[in-house]
Design a protein around this motif. Structure first.
Motif, PDB file in Angstrom:
ATOM      1  N   ASN A   1      30.375  46.697  37.057  1.00  0.00           N
ATOM      2  CA  ASN A   1      30.033  46.862  38.378  1.00  0.00           C
ATOM      3  C   ASN A   1      29.545  45.541  39.177  1.00  0.00           C
ATOM      4  O   ASN A   1      29.318  44.734  38.565  1.00  0.00           O
ATOM      5  N   LEU A   2      29.892  45.485  40.295  1.00  0.00           N
ATOM      6  CA  LEU A   2      29.697  44.298  41.336  1.00  0.00           C
ATOM      7  C   LEU A   2      29.287  44.816  42.771  1.00  0.00           C
ATOM      8  O   LEU A   2      29.895  45.120  43.662  1.00  0.00           O
ATOM      9  N   PRO A   3      27.910  45.100  42.599  1.00  0.00           N
ATOM     10  CA  PRO A   3      27.360  45.449  44.203  1.00  0.00           C
ATOM     11  C   PRO A   3      26.992  44.422  45.031  1.00  0.00           C
ATOM     12  O   PRO A   3      26.946  43.285  44.550  1.00  0.00           O
ATOM     13  N   THR A   4      27.694  44.372  46.217  1.00  0.00           N
ATOM     14  CA  THR A   4      27.818  43.303  47.212  1.00  0.00           C
ATOM     15  C   THR A   4      27.200  43.909  48.526  1.00  0.00           C
ATOM     16  O   THR A   4      27.058  44.963  48.826  1.00  0.00           O
ATOM     17  N   LYS A   5      27.024  42.883  49.487  1.00  0.00           N
ATOM     18  CA  LYS A   5      26.533  43.231  50.674  1.00  0.00           C
ATOM     19  C   LYS A   5      27.720  43.758  51.647  1.00  0.00           C
ATOM     20  O   LYS A   5      27.378  44.140  52.609  1.00  0.00           O
ATOM     21  N   TYR A   6      28.886  43.714  51.118  1.00  0.00           N
ATOM     22  CA  TYR A   6      30.110  44.491  51.857  1.00  0.00           C
ATOM     23  C   TYR A   6      30.115  45.791  51.198  1.00  0.00           C
ATOM     24  O   TYR A   6      30.886  46.900  51.829  1.00  0.00           O
ATOM     25  N   GLY A   7      29.771  46.254  49.800  1.00  0.00           N
ATOM     26  CA  GLY A   7      29.660  47.532  49.370  1.00  0.00           C
ATOM     27  C   GLY A   7      29.833  47.413  47.780  1.00  0.00           C
ATOM     28  O   GLY A   7      29.801  46.221  47.265  1.00  0.00           O
ATOM     29  N   ASP A   8      29.887  48.461  47.308  1.00  0.00           N
ATOM     30  CA  ASP A   8      29.618  48.382  45.613  1.00  0.00           C
ATOM     31  C   ASP A   8      31.206  48.430  45.182  1.00  0.00           C
ATOM     32  O   ASP A   8      31.979  49.331  45.456  1.00  0.00           O
ATOM     33  N   PHE A   9      31.415  47.563  44.270  1.00  0.00           N
ATOM     34  CA  PHE A   9      33.002  47.401  43.817  1.00  0.00           C
ATOM     35  C   PHE A   9      32.727  47.425  42.384  1.00  0.00           C
ATOM     36  O   PHE A   9      31.769  47.249  41.688  1.00  0.00           O
ATOM     37  N   LEU A  10      34.152  47.124  41.695  1.00  0.00           N
ATOM     38  CA  LEU A  10      34.229  46.859  40.297  1.00  0.00           C
ATOM     39  C   LEU A  10      35.021  45.410  40.208  1.00  0.00           C
ATOM     40  O   LEU A  10      35.706  45.037  41.144  1.00  0.00           O
ATOM     41  N   ILE A  11      34.705  44.743  39.333  1.00  0.00           N
ATOM     42  CA  ILE A  11      35.103  43.446  39.150  1.00  0.00           C
ATOM     43  C   ILE A  11      35.822  43.161  37.657  1.00  0.00           C
ATOM     44  O   ILE A  11      35.159  43.713  36.606  1.00  0.00           O
ATOM     45  N   GLN A  12      37.044  42.521  37.581  1.00  0.00           N
ATOM     46  CA  GLN A  12      37.654  42.423  36.219  1.00  0.00           C
ATOM     47  C   GLN A  12      37.984  41.018  36.447  1.00  0.00           C
ATOM     48  O   GLN A  12      38.649  40.530  37.314  1.00  0.00           O
ATOM     49  N   CYS A  13      38.232  40.256  35.211  1.00  0.00           N
ATOM     50  CA  CYS A  13      38.974  38.940  35.380  1.00  0.00           C
ATOM     51  C   CYS A  13      40.161  38.975  34.660  1.00  0.00           C
ATOM     52  O   CYS A  13      40.133  39.433  33.357  1.00  0.00           O
ATOM     53  N   PHE A  14      40.869  38.029  34.838  1.00  0.00           N
ATOM     54  CA  PHE A  14      42.181  37.997  34.269  1.00  0.00           C
ATOM     55  C   PHE A  14      42.523  36.316  34.068  1.00  0.00           C
ATOM     56  O   PHE A  14      42.707  35.460  34.944  1.00  0.00           O
ATOM     57  N   ALA A  15      42.573  35.983  32.751  1.00  0.00           N
ATOM     58  CA  ALA A  15      42.368  34.445  32.295  1.00  0.00           C
ATOM     59  C   ALA A  15      44.079  34.047  32.015  1.00  0.00           C
ATOM     60  O   ALA A  15      44.483  34.583  31.067  1.00  0.00           O
ATOM     61  N   GLU A  16      44.256  33.185  32.663  1.00  0.00           N
ATOM     62  CA  GLU A  16      45.822  32.637  32.572  1.00  0.00           C
ATOM     63  C   GLU A  16      45.680  31.201  32.374  1.00  0.00           C
ATOM     64  O   GLU A  16      45.306  30.347  33.241  1.00  0.00           O
ATOM     65  N   GLY A  17      45.474  31.051  31.185  1.00  0.00           N
ATOM     66  CA  GLY A  17      45.461  29.447  30.519  1.00  0.00           C
ATOM     67  C   GLY A  17      43.929  29.028  30.909  1.00  0.00           C
ATOM     68  O   GLY A  17      42.953  29.916  30.985  1.00  0.00           O
ATOM     69  N   CYS A  18      43.795  27.974  31.962  1.00  0.00           N
ATOM     70  CA  CYS A  18      42.371  27.304  32.284  1.00  0.00           C
ATOM     71  C   CYS A  18      41.984  28.207  33.492  1.00  0.00           C
ATOM     72  O   CYS A  18      40.805  27.879  34.039  1.00  0.00           O
ATOM     73  N   LYS A  19      42.736  28.937  34.154  1.00  0.00           N
ATOM     74  CA  LYS A  19      42.558  29.507  35.445  1.00  0.00           C
ATOM     75  C   LYS A  19      42.055  31.123  35.067  1.00  0.00           C
ATOM     76  O   LYS A  19      42.758  31.903  34.552  1.00  0.00           O
ATOM     77  N   GLU A  20      40.818  31.517  35.547  1.00  0.00           N
ATOM     78  CA  GLU A  20      40.286  32.557  35.668  1.00  0.00           C
ATOM     79  C   GLU A  20      40.404  33.387  36.949  1.00  0.00           C
ATOM     80  O   GLU A  20      39.584  33.017  37.641  1.00  0.00           O
ATOM     81  N   HIS A  21      41.323  34.457  37.234  1.00  0.00           N
ATOM     82  CA  HIS A  21      41.708  34.991  38.443  1.00  0.00           C
ATOM     83  C   HIS A  21      40.378  36.382  38.362  1.00  0.00           C
ATOM     84  O   HIS A  21      40.192  36.695  37.210  1.00  0.00           O
ATOM     85  N   LEU A  22      39.954  36.671  39.541  1.00  0.00           N
ATOM     86  CA  LEU A  22      39.559  38.079  39.685  1.00  0.00           C
ATOM     87  C   LEU A  22      40.040  38.947  40.448  1.00  0.00           C
ATOM     88  O   LEU A  22      40.637  38.704  41.259  1.00  0.00           O
ATOM     89  N   VAL A  23      39.610  40.139  39.869  1.00  0.00           N
ATOM     90  CA  VAL A  23      39.911  41.453  40.988  1.00  0.00           C
ATOM     91  C   VAL A  23      38.828  41.986  41.297  1.00  0.00           C
ATOM     92  O   VAL A  23      37.948  42.322  40.266  1.00  0.00           O
TER      93      VAL A  23
END
Length: 187
Positions: free
Chosen positions: A10-32
């Protein structure tokens, strides 16, 4: 390349309540960052990291404002922000600061990148289709002004392009002009 995927949190923010997940591609860690429920055709923003704009509120670019627009839009309409770790059009933070210094001397954003030995835009988007496929997404509404992002998505139908409108300021007027005139952005 192997891509590792985190758990969903879960990722509650000032914009709204979201979900967060990370995709690690080598040394780069992207977020959704996504709404808790995805609509059948979600709105998707592919956003490249911009520490100065996203975090520090730099007025030299429109990145932070585009991210805020996207997060507000996703909170209200459902969808996701795919946050790619491609700082400074993928030239890295050190080179981005050097490009900023060249811009202070009169170079535009593209000329500054060229002076440092880079193309105008070094970003890639292969991971985007992996992420969309991971969630089983076949159709999207793409939040973008960048034709390169539209062209990069081949295996997912873009049923609508949602423009991101940001008001220029005295510090980014030329930057936005260059994006439109030299990079073909749909501003």
């Amino acid at each position: 390349m192997e891509i590792k995927v985190s758990e969903v949190a879960n990722l509650p923010t000032k914009y709204g309540d979201f979900l967060i997940q990370c995709f690690a591609e080598g040394c780069k860690e992207h977020l959704v960052i996504m709404s808790k429920e995805l609509p059948k055709i979600p709105a998707v923003r592919v956003h490249s990291e911009c520490l100065t704009g996203d975090t520090l509120g730099s007025k030299k670019c429109d990145c932070g404002e585009q991210l805020e627009f996207a997060l507000n839009y996703i909170a209200n309409h459902g969808g996701m922000v795919i946050y790619l770790r491609q700082e400074g059009r993928n030239i890295g933070l050190l080179n981005k600061v050097n490009a900023y210094a060249l811009q202070d001397k009169g170079y535009d954003t593209i000329e500054a990148n060229h002076q440092l030995g880079f193309s105008a835009d070094e970003r890639t988007y292969e991971i985007v289709e992996f992420i969309l496929d991971f969630y089983g997404i076949k159709k999207i509404k793409l939040l973008t002004n960048n034709p390169k992002k539209i062209e990069s998505i081949k295996d997912v139908a873009i049923v609508e392009r949602i423009p991101i409108k940001v008001e220029p300021n005295p510090h980014n007027e030329n930057y936005l002009k260059i994006k439109k005139e030299k990079m073909g952005h749909l501003l």
